[in-house]
Design an enzyme around this catalytic site. Structure first.
Site, PDB file in Angstrom:
ATOM      1  NE  ARG A  37      -7.319  12.768   3.334  1.00 14.51           N
ATOM      2  CZ  ARG A  37      -8.471  12.497   3.945  1.00 14.51           C
ATOM      3  NH1 ARG A  37      -9.064  11.339   3.727  1.00 14.51           N
ATOM      4  NH2 ARG A  37      -9.028  13.377   4.761  1.00 14.51           N
ATOM      5  CB  SER A  55     -15.382  -2.687   2.050  1.00 13.06           C
ATOM      6  OG  SER A  55     -15.134  -2.489   3.430  1.00 13.06           O
ATOM      7  NE  ARG A  56     -12.352  -5.153   7.374  1.00 15.29           N
ATOM      8  CZ  ARG A  56     -11.798  -4.732   8.513  1.00 15.29           C
ATOM      9  NH1 ARG A  56     -11.225  -5.607   9.321  1.00 15.29           N
ATOM     10  NH2 ARG A  56     -11.838  -3.460   8.840  1.00 15.29           N
ATOM     11  CG  HIS A  98      -0.474  -3.421   2.795  1.00 22.08           C
ATOM     12  ND1 HIS A  98       0.478  -2.422   2.894  1.00 22.08           N
ATOM     13  CD2 HIS A  98      -1.665  -2.815   3.013  1.00 22.08           C
ATOM     14  CE1 HIS A  98      -0.125  -1.274   3.171  1.00 22.08           C
ATOM     15  NE2 HIS A  98      -1.419  -1.495   3.248  1.00 22.08           N
ATOM     16  CE  LYS A 116       3.073   5.673   3.545  1.00 23.16           C
ATOM     17  NZ  LYS A 116       2.863   5.717   5.014  1.00 23.16           N
ATOM     18  CG  ASP A 195       1.388   4.465   9.454  1.00 16.67           C
ATOM     19  OD1 ASP A 195       0.674   4.913   8.553  1.00 16.67           O
ATOM     20  OD2 ASP A 195       1.075   3.516  10.170  1.00 16.67           O
TER      21      ASP A 195
END
Length: 348
Positions: A37, A55-56, A98, A116, A195
């Site tokens: 998004r 990415s992993r 993070h 966040k 979240d």
């Protein structure tokens, strides 16, 4: 009777236009829901360039890059942050990753925007910000709400003193989630607080300043994460915020900032684009600013514009959401977590 007179119209937002900020080359670390998004929002509404994704696994990165029209795909975080054609890294991994992703980017000399919450606690937030400052790179938490045009209208209303002495903030954020959503998984720092709760505590500490006292109650889910939390915060001068977050039920997700002269309402969802309504304390007058932007995550690009604006001005953090404010918010969530007896999983 109110001694202050409300204006006929509320002030318009002063957010930067996409053409007024430098066009940066972005690297996106993570290929999940929020990453897709964010990229779509940048591509639809700005001249920012999404240059690479990491990415992993190489397969995951390549699939994301193909779907989003991104030129380069990297199969590791190290490869992404080492890409010489990336100016700023957007950290879109799960919460517990993070810190490691942000520190890796900072260590590589990249500016960083961290989804966040910037870390799972205030200690992690301070560590990330200190590392960025020492490295001389820009760092910001992607609390996108604070960079919306809607919130700049609120910012000006508060700055003009139209509400009088602000005494109260009321806010809730509730959504319903079913397994196997990651928010229900304690191994990835799931639960309602990081979240959803971070939105309501951010609004409260943004409007009233750091909390001087925190009282909390709540319940856990069968999977071992916080299901919902009710929070009562005291701020300077005994101003009060009454807050709630839940992943068990869908709630109005509205926000209210109330003062002695007028009350400002953010119809839900308060954390997305939407109207601003100011009503005089006696109820005799009401003024509304109508947001032209549609509700939804298409407005995520505003946080990227803030990053580009600040970097273009040579800043290392955003004056709209500095490290001290981020840490004040996370200290509240840390105390709520302590009172509720929640044990966070070790950070990566």
């Amino acid at each position: 009777m109110s001694s202050l007179s409300l204006p006929d119209t509320l002030p318009g937002p002063r957010r930067p236009s996409p053409s007024s900020v430098p066009s940066l080359r972005w690297g996106v670390l993570g290929t999940g829901w929020i990453a897709s998004r964010f990229v779509a929002s940048l591509q639809a509404s700005t001249s920012q360039q999404v240059a690479a994704v990491g990415s992993r696994t190489q397969a995951s990165a390549e699939a994301f890059a193909a779907a989003a029209g991104i030129e380069r795909a990297h199969g590791s975080a190290d490869a992404l942050v080492g890409d010489p054609d990336v100016d700023v890294v957007y950290i879109a991994t799960p919460h517990h990753l993070h810190r490691s992703g942000a520190l890796l980017a900072v260590d590589a000399g990249k500016h960083v925007l961290v989804e966040k919450p910037i870390g799972v606690n205030a200690v992690e937030a301070q560590e990330i910000s200190a590392a960025a400052l020492a490295a001389g790179v820009f760092c910001m938490e992607a609390m996108w709400t604070l960079f919306l045009p809607r919130l700049d209208v609120v910012r000006q209303v508060l700055g003009a003193g139209l509400l009088g002495d602000v005494r109260t903030v009321l806010a809730d954020h509730g959504e319903h989630f079913d397994p196997p959503h990651r928010i229900l998984d304690p191994a990835v720092a799931g639960g309602s607080l990081l979240d959803l709760g971070t939105y309501v505590t951010t609004l409260a500490t943004w409007a009233l300043g750091p909390a001087t006292r925190v009282q909390a109650s709540g319940e856990m889910t069968a999977t071992g994460v916080n299901g919902q939390a009710a929070m009562l915060l005291t701020h300077a001068g005994d101003a009060t915020s009454v807050l709630h977050s839940t992943l068990l039920t869908r709630t109005p997700t509205s926000g209210t900032i109330a003062g002695t002269e007028a009350t400002l309402t953010l119809p839900g969802p308060f954390f997305m684009p939407g109207d601003v309504v100011v009503t005089s304390a006696d109820g005799s007058r009401c003024v509304t600013w109508t947001d032209p932007e549609p509700i939804g995550h298409g407005a995520l690009f505003h946080s990227a514009l803030e990053v580009a604006r600040c970097i273009g001005e040579g800043r290392l953090e955003s004056p709209l959401h500095p490290a001290t404010s981020v840490q004040a918010n996370l200290r509240v969530l840390d105390e709520v977590t302590r009172q509720l007896g929640i044990t966070c999983s070790p950070t990566a």
